[in-house]
Design a protein around this motif. Sequence first.
Motif, PDB file in Angstrom:
ATOM      1  N   ASP A  58      27.995  13.296  30.866  1.00  0.00           N
ATOM      2  CA  ASP A  58      28.794  13.341  29.634  1.00  0.00           C
ATOM      3  C   ASP A  58      28.521  12.118  28.762  1.00  0.00           C
ATOM      4  O   ASP A  58      28.390  12.228  27.538  1.00  0.00           O
ATOM      5  N   ARG A  59      28.454  10.954  29.395  1.00  0.00           N
ATOM      6  CA  ARG A  59      28.186   9.721  28.644  1.00  0.00           C
ATOM      7  C   ARG A  59      26.832   9.789  27.944  1.00  0.00           C
ATOM      8  O   ARG A  59      26.698   9.434  26.768  1.00  0.00           O
ATOM      9  N   GLU A  60      25.822  10.274  28.652  1.00  0.00           N
ATOM     10  CA  GLU A  60      24.486  10.366  28.060  1.00  0.00           C
ATOM     11  C   GLU A  60      24.463  11.381  26.921  1.00  0.00           C
ATOM     12  O   GLU A  60      23.795  11.174  25.899  1.00  0.00           O
ATOM     13  N   THR A  61      25.183  12.480  27.080  1.00  0.00           N
ATOM     14  CA  THR A  61      25.274  13.472  26.011  1.00  0.00           C
ATOM     15  C   THR A  61      25.935  12.871  24.773  1.00  0.00           C
ATOM     16  O   THR A  61      25.476  13.087  23.636  1.00  0.00           O
ATOM     17  N   LEU A  62      27.002  12.123  24.978  1.00  0.00           N
ATOM     18  CA  LEU A  62      27.686  11.475  23.857  1.00  0.00           C
ATOM     19  C   LEU A  62      26.794  10.437  23.176  1.00  0.00           C
ATOM     20  O   LEU A  62      26.819  10.287  21.954  1.00  0.00           O
ATOM     21  N   LYS A  63      25.991   9.730  23.970  1.00  0.00           N
ATOM     22  CA  LYS A  63      25.059   8.754  23.369  1.00  0.00           C
ATOM     23  C   LYS A  63      24.012   9.462  22.517  1.00  0.00           C
ATOM     24  O   LYS A  63      23.666   8.993  21.423  1.00  0.00           O
ATOM     25  N   ALA A  64      23.518  10.595  22.997  1.00  0.00           N
ATOM     26  CA  ALA A  64      22.553  11.365  22.217  1.00  0.00           C
ATOM     27  C   ALA A  64      23.210  11.902  20.945  1.00  0.00           C
ATOM     28  O   ALA A  64      22.608  11.877  19.852  1.00  0.00           O
ATOM     29  N   LEU A  65      24.451  12.373  21.052  1.00  0.00           N
ATOM     30  CA  LEU A  65      25.193  12.848  19.879  1.00  0.00           C
ATOM     31  C   LEU A  65      25.422  11.706  18.892  1.00  0.00           C
ATOM     32  O   LEU A  65      25.290  11.889  17.675  1.00  0.00           O
ATOM     33  N   HIS A  66      25.717  10.526  19.396  1.00  0.00           N
ATOM     34  CA  HIS A  66      25.936   9.366  18.540  1.00  0.00           C
ATOM     35  C   HIS A  66      24.658   9.018  17.774  1.00  0.00           C
ATOM     36  O   HIS A  66      24.705   8.679  16.570  1.00  0.00           O
ATOM     37  N   ALA A  67      23.529   9.114  18.446  1.00  0.00           N
ATOM     38  CA  ALA A  67      22.255   8.848  17.763  1.00  0.00           C
ATOM     39  C   ALA A  67      22.030   9.863  16.643  1.00  0.00           C
ATOM     40  O   ALA A  67      21.576   9.493  15.540  1.00  0.00           O
ATOM     41  N   LEU A  68      22.360  11.124  16.886  1.00  0.00           N
ATOM     42  CA  LEU A  68      22.201  12.149  15.849  1.00  0.00           C
ATOM     43  C   LEU A  68      23.163  11.914  14.679  1.00  0.00           C
ATOM     44  O   LEU A  68      22.785  12.061  13.514  1.00  0.00           O
ATOM     45  N   VAL A  69      24.393  11.546  14.987  1.00  0.00           N
ATOM     46  CA  VAL A  69      25.378  11.294  13.932  1.00  0.00           C
ATOM     47  C   VAL A  69      24.978  10.062  13.123  1.00  0.00           C
ATOM     48  O   VAL A  69      25.117  10.048  11.886  1.00  0.00           O
ATOM     49  N   ASP A  70      24.462   9.030  13.785  1.00  0.00           N
ATOM     50  CA  ASP A  70      23.981   7.845  13.052  1.00  0.00           C
ATOM     51  C   ASP A  70      22.830   8.218  12.120  1.00  0.00           C
ATOM     52  O   ASP A  70      22.755   7.728  10.982  1.00  0.00           O
ATOM     53  N   GLN A  71      21.956   9.097  12.599  1.00  0.00           N
ATOM     54  CA  GLN A  71      20.853   9.555  11.747  1.00  0.00           C
ATOM     55  C   GLN A  71      21.397  10.318  10.538  1.00  0.00           C
ATOM     56  O   GLN A  71      20.921  10.141   9.421  1.00  0.00           O
ATOM     57  N   ARG A  72      22.401  11.135  10.769  1.00  0.00           N
ATOM     58  CA  ARG A  72      23.021  11.889   9.662  1.00  0.00           C
ATOM     59  C   ARG A  72      23.664  10.932   8.654  1.00  0.00           C
ATOM     60  O   ARG A  72      23.555  11.137   7.441  1.00  0.00           O
ATOM     61  N   VAL A  73      24.343   9.892   9.133  1.00  0.00           N
ATOM     62  CA  VAL A  73      24.956   8.911   8.233  1.00  0.00           C
ATOM     63  C   VAL A  73      23.882   8.229   7.399  1.00  0.00           C
ATOM     64  O   VAL A  73      24.036   8.060   6.177  1.00  0.00           O
ATOM     65  N   SER A  74      22.776   7.866   8.017  1.00  0.00           N
ATOM     66  CA  SER A  74      21.671   7.228   7.281  1.00  0.00           C
ATOM     67  C   SER A  74      21.111   8.170   6.216  1.00  0.00           C
ATOM     68  O   SER A  74      20.862   7.759   5.075  1.00  0.00           O
ATOM     69  N   ASP A  75      20.926   9.428   6.598  1.00  0.00           N
ATOM     70  CA  ASP A  75      20.412  10.409   5.638  1.00  0.00           C
ATOM     71  C   ASP A  75      21.387  10.609   4.471  1.00  0.00           C
ATOM     72  O   ASP A  75      20.980  10.677   3.303  1.00  0.00           O
ATOM     73  N   LEU A  76      22.677  10.692   4.801  1.00  0.00           N
ATOM     74  CA  LEU A  76      23.678  10.901   3.753  1.00  0.00           C
ATOM     75  C   LEU A  76      23.781   9.684   2.821  1.00  0.00           C
ATOM     76  O   LEU A  76      24.026   9.848   1.624  1.00  0.00           O
ATOM     77  N   LYS A  77      23.609   8.488   3.348  1.00  0.00           N
ATOM     78  CA  LYS A  77      23.632   7.289   2.494  1.00  0.00           C
ATOM     79  C   LYS A  77      22.533   7.385   1.429  1.00  0.00           C
ATOM     80  O   LYS A  77      22.760   7.104   0.255  1.00  0.00           O
TER      81      LYS A  77
END
Length: 184
Positions: A105-124
Amino acid sequence: EFRRVSSDLITQVVGKVLPGISLLGNYTRQELPTTTTSNAFTRPDQYSVRLNVVQPIFRGFGEWAELRSRKAVLRSQRALLTQAQVTLYGTVSDAYYAVLASEADRETLKALHALVDQRVSDLKGRVNIGRSRRGDLISAQSQAATVAAQIEAAEIEVARARESLALATGLGADTALVPVTEAD
Protein backbone atom coordinates in the motif's frame (compact mmCIF):
# COMPACT_ATOMS: atom_id res chain seq x y z
CA GLU A 1 9.30 -31.62 29.34
CA PHE A 2 5.52 -31.65 28.99
CA ARG A 3 5.43 -35.27 27.82
CA ARG A 4 7.81 -36.44 30.55
CA VAL A 5 5.80 -34.83 33.34
CA SER A 6 2.53 -36.15 31.94
CA SER A 7 3.84 -39.69 31.58
CA ASP A 8 5.27 -39.54 35.11
CA LEU A 9 1.84 -38.65 36.48
CA ILE A 10 0.27 -41.63 34.72
CA THR A 11 3.08 -43.93 35.86
CA GLN A 12 2.42 -42.92 39.47
CA VAL A 13 -1.22 -43.93 39.19
CA VAL A 14 -0.37 -47.20 37.43
CA GLY A 15 2.01 -47.91 40.30
CA LYS A 16 -0.92 -47.65 42.73
CA VAL A 17 -2.97 -50.16 40.71
CA LEU A 18 -0.28 -52.79 40.20
CA PRO A 19 0.64 -55.15 43.04
CA GLY A 20 3.40 -54.13 45.42
CA ILE A 21 6.36 -56.49 45.41
CA SER A 22 9.21 -56.43 47.88
CA LEU A 23 12.17 -58.75 48.28
CA LEU A 24 14.19 -58.82 51.49
CA GLY A 25 17.41 -60.75 51.82
CA ASN A 26 19.41 -61.19 55.01
CA TYR A 27 22.77 -62.71 55.80
CA THR A 28 24.05 -63.18 59.33
CA ARG A 29 27.44 -64.43 60.46
CA GLN A 30 27.94 -65.38 64.08
CA GLU A 31 30.54 -67.01 66.14
CA LEU A 32 29.95 -70.61 67.09
CA PRO A 33 29.14 -71.22 70.70
CA THR A 34 31.56 -73.31 72.67
CA THR A 35 29.04 -76.09 72.95
CA THR A 36 29.04 -78.43 70.04
CA THR A 37 25.30 -78.76 69.77
CA SER A 38 24.40 -77.84 66.21
CA ASN A 39 20.99 -76.73 65.08
CA ALA A 40 19.58 -74.13 62.67
CA PHE A 41 20.13 -71.31 65.14
CA THR A 42 23.75 -72.11 65.85
CA ARG A 43 25.11 -72.26 62.34
CA PRO A 44 27.87 -69.74 61.69
CA ASP A 45 26.29 -68.49 58.44
CA GLN A 46 22.56 -67.90 58.27
CA TYR A 47 20.62 -66.81 55.18
CA SER A 48 17.04 -65.72 54.87
CA VAL A 49 15.01 -64.45 51.92
CA ARG A 50 11.49 -63.09 52.02
CA LEU A 51 9.27 -62.14 49.07
CA ASN A 52 6.14 -60.09 49.76
CA VAL A 53 3.44 -59.49 47.17
CA VAL A 54 0.58 -57.21 48.17
CA GLN A 55 -2.43 -56.86 45.90
CA PRO A 56 -5.38 -55.07 47.40
CA ILE A 57 -8.54 -56.85 46.41
CA PHE A 58 -10.86 -53.86 46.50
CA ARG A 59 -10.21 -50.18 47.10
CA GLY A 60 -13.36 -48.78 45.53
CA PHE A 61 -11.85 -48.40 42.04
CA GLY A 62 -10.44 -45.00 43.04
CA GLU A 63 -7.09 -45.69 41.39
CA TRP A 64 -8.74 -46.68 38.13
CA ALA A 65 -10.81 -43.50 38.16
CA GLU A 66 -7.67 -41.47 38.88
CA LEU A 67 -5.86 -43.19 36.00
CA ARG A 68 -8.70 -42.36 33.59
CA SER A 69 -8.76 -38.81 34.91
CA ARG A 70 -5.04 -38.29 34.41
CA LYS A 71 -5.20 -39.73 30.91
CA ALA A 72 -8.04 -37.31 30.10
CA VAL A 73 -5.96 -34.42 31.48
CA LEU A 74 -3.05 -35.54 29.31
CA ARG A 75 -5.29 -35.63 26.22
CA SER A 76 -6.65 -32.16 26.99
CA GLN A 77 -3.12 -30.80 27.50
CA ARG A 78 -2.08 -32.23 24.15
CA ALA A 79 -5.12 -30.63 22.53
CA LEU A 80 -4.28 -27.29 24.18
CA LEU A 81 -0.71 -27.55 22.93
CA THR A 82 -1.94 -28.25 19.39
CA GLN A 83 -4.38 -25.36 19.63
CA ALA A 84 -1.61 -23.02 20.81
CA GLN A 85 0.58 -24.10 17.89
CA VAL A 86 -2.22 -23.45 15.40
CA THR A 87 -2.97 -20.08 16.99
CA LEU A 88 0.69 -19.10 16.86
CA TYR A 89 0.88 -20.17 13.22
CA GLY A 90 -2.16 -18.02 12.43
CA THR A 91 -0.78 -15.05 14.35
CA VAL A 92 2.57 -15.22 12.55
CA SER A 93 0.97 -15.59 9.13
CA ASP A 94 -1.45 -12.71 9.81
CA ALA A 95 1.43 -10.49 10.92
CA TYR A 96 3.55 -11.53 7.91
CA TYR A 97 0.83 -10.73 5.39
CA ALA A 98 -0.07 -7.49 7.20
CA VAL A 99 3.53 -6.31 6.72
CA LEU A 100 3.51 -7.27 3.04
CA ALA A 101 0.12 -5.61 2.45
CA SER A 102 1.02 -2.38 4.28
CA GLU A 103 4.34 -2.14 2.43
CA ALA A 104 2.56 -2.70 -0.90
CA ASP A 105 0.00 0.00 0.00
CA ARG A 106 2.81 2.40 0.88
CA GLU A 107 4.56 1.78 -2.44
CA THR A 108 1.29 2.26 -4.33
CA LEU A 109 0.71 5.57 -2.56
CA LYS A 110 4.27 6.68 -3.38
CA ALA A 111 3.68 5.89 -7.05
CA LEU A 112 0.36 7.78 -6.91
CA HIS A 113 2.12 10.72 -5.26
CA ALA A 114 4.66 10.81 -8.08
CA LEU A 115 1.82 10.89 -10.63
CA VAL A 116 -0.02 13.64 -8.74
CA ASP A 117 3.19 15.69 -8.48
CA GLN A 118 3.62 15.32 -12.23
CA ARG A 119 0.03 16.49 -12.74
CA VAL A 120 0.65 19.53 -10.50
CA SER A 121 3.75 20.41 -12.54
CA ASP A 122 1.83 20.05 -15.79
CA LEU A 123 -1.05 22.16 -14.49
CA LYS A 124 1.33 24.91 -13.32
CA GLY A 125 2.64 25.18 -16.86
CA ARG A 126 -0.85 25.13 -18.33
CA VAL A 127 -2.12 27.79 -15.88
CA ASN A 128 0.85 30.04 -16.81
CA ILE A 129 -0.05 29.90 -20.48
CA GLY A 130 -3.79 30.16 -19.75
CA ARG A 131 -4.88 26.71 -20.95
CA SER A 132 -6.12 25.56 -17.49
CA ARG A 133 -7.90 27.23 -14.63
CA ARG A 134 -6.26 28.07 -11.34
CA GLY A 135 -8.96 25.97 -9.53
CA ASP A 136 -7.72 22.83 -11.31
CA LEU A 137 -4.18 23.51 -10.03
CA ILE A 138 -5.41 24.07 -6.47
CA SER A 139 -7.46 20.85 -6.65
CA ALA A 140 -4.40 18.88 -7.83
CA GLN A 141 -2.25 20.42 -5.06
CA SER A 142 -4.91 19.46 -2.53
CA GLN A 143 -4.87 15.92 -3.89
CA ALA A 144 -1.06 15.85 -3.60
CA ALA A 145 -1.26 16.94 0.05
CA THR A 146 -3.89 14.27 0.75
CA VAL A 147 -1.72 11.57 -0.82
CA ALA A 148 1.30 12.80 1.19
CA ALA A 149 -0.75 12.47 4.40
CA GLN A 150 -1.85 8.99 3.33
CA ILE A 151 1.82 8.06 2.80
CA GLU A 152 2.61 9.17 6.37
CA ALA A 153 -0.28 7.06 7.67
CA ALA A 154 1.00 4.12 5.58
CA GLU A 155 4.47 4.53 7.11
CA ILE A 156 2.93 4.32 10.59
CA GLU A 157 0.95 1.22 9.54
CA VAL A 158 4.11 -0.44 8.17
CA ALA A 159 5.91 0.23 11.47
CA ARG A 160 2.97 -1.15 13.47
CA ALA A 161 2.76 -4.28 11.31
CA ARG A 162 6.51 -4.86 11.56
CA GLU A 163 6.42 -4.51 15.35
CA SER A 164 3.56 -6.99 15.48
CA LEU A 165 5.56 -9.45 13.36
CA ALA A 166 8.64 -8.94 15.54
CA LEU A 167 6.58 -9.62 18.65
CA ALA A 168 5.07 -12.80 17.17
CA THR A 169 8.32 -14.22 15.78
CA GLY A 170 11.14 -12.77 17.84
CA LEU A 171 12.79 -11.50 14.65
CA GLY A 172 13.96 -7.94 14.32
CA ALA A 173 11.48 -5.34 13.08
CA ASP A 174 13.77 -4.55 10.15
CA THR A 175 13.99 -8.15 8.90
CA ALA A 176 13.64 -8.34 5.13
CA LEU A 177 10.60 -10.35 4.04
CA VAL A 178 10.25 -12.32 0.86
CA PRO A 179 6.74 -12.49 -0.58
CA VAL A 180 5.39 -15.99 -1.03
CA THR A 181 4.39 -16.83 -4.57
CA GLU A 182 1.96 -19.53 -5.66
CA ALA A 183 4.87 -21.65 -6.93
CA ASP A 184 6.31 -21.79 -3.39
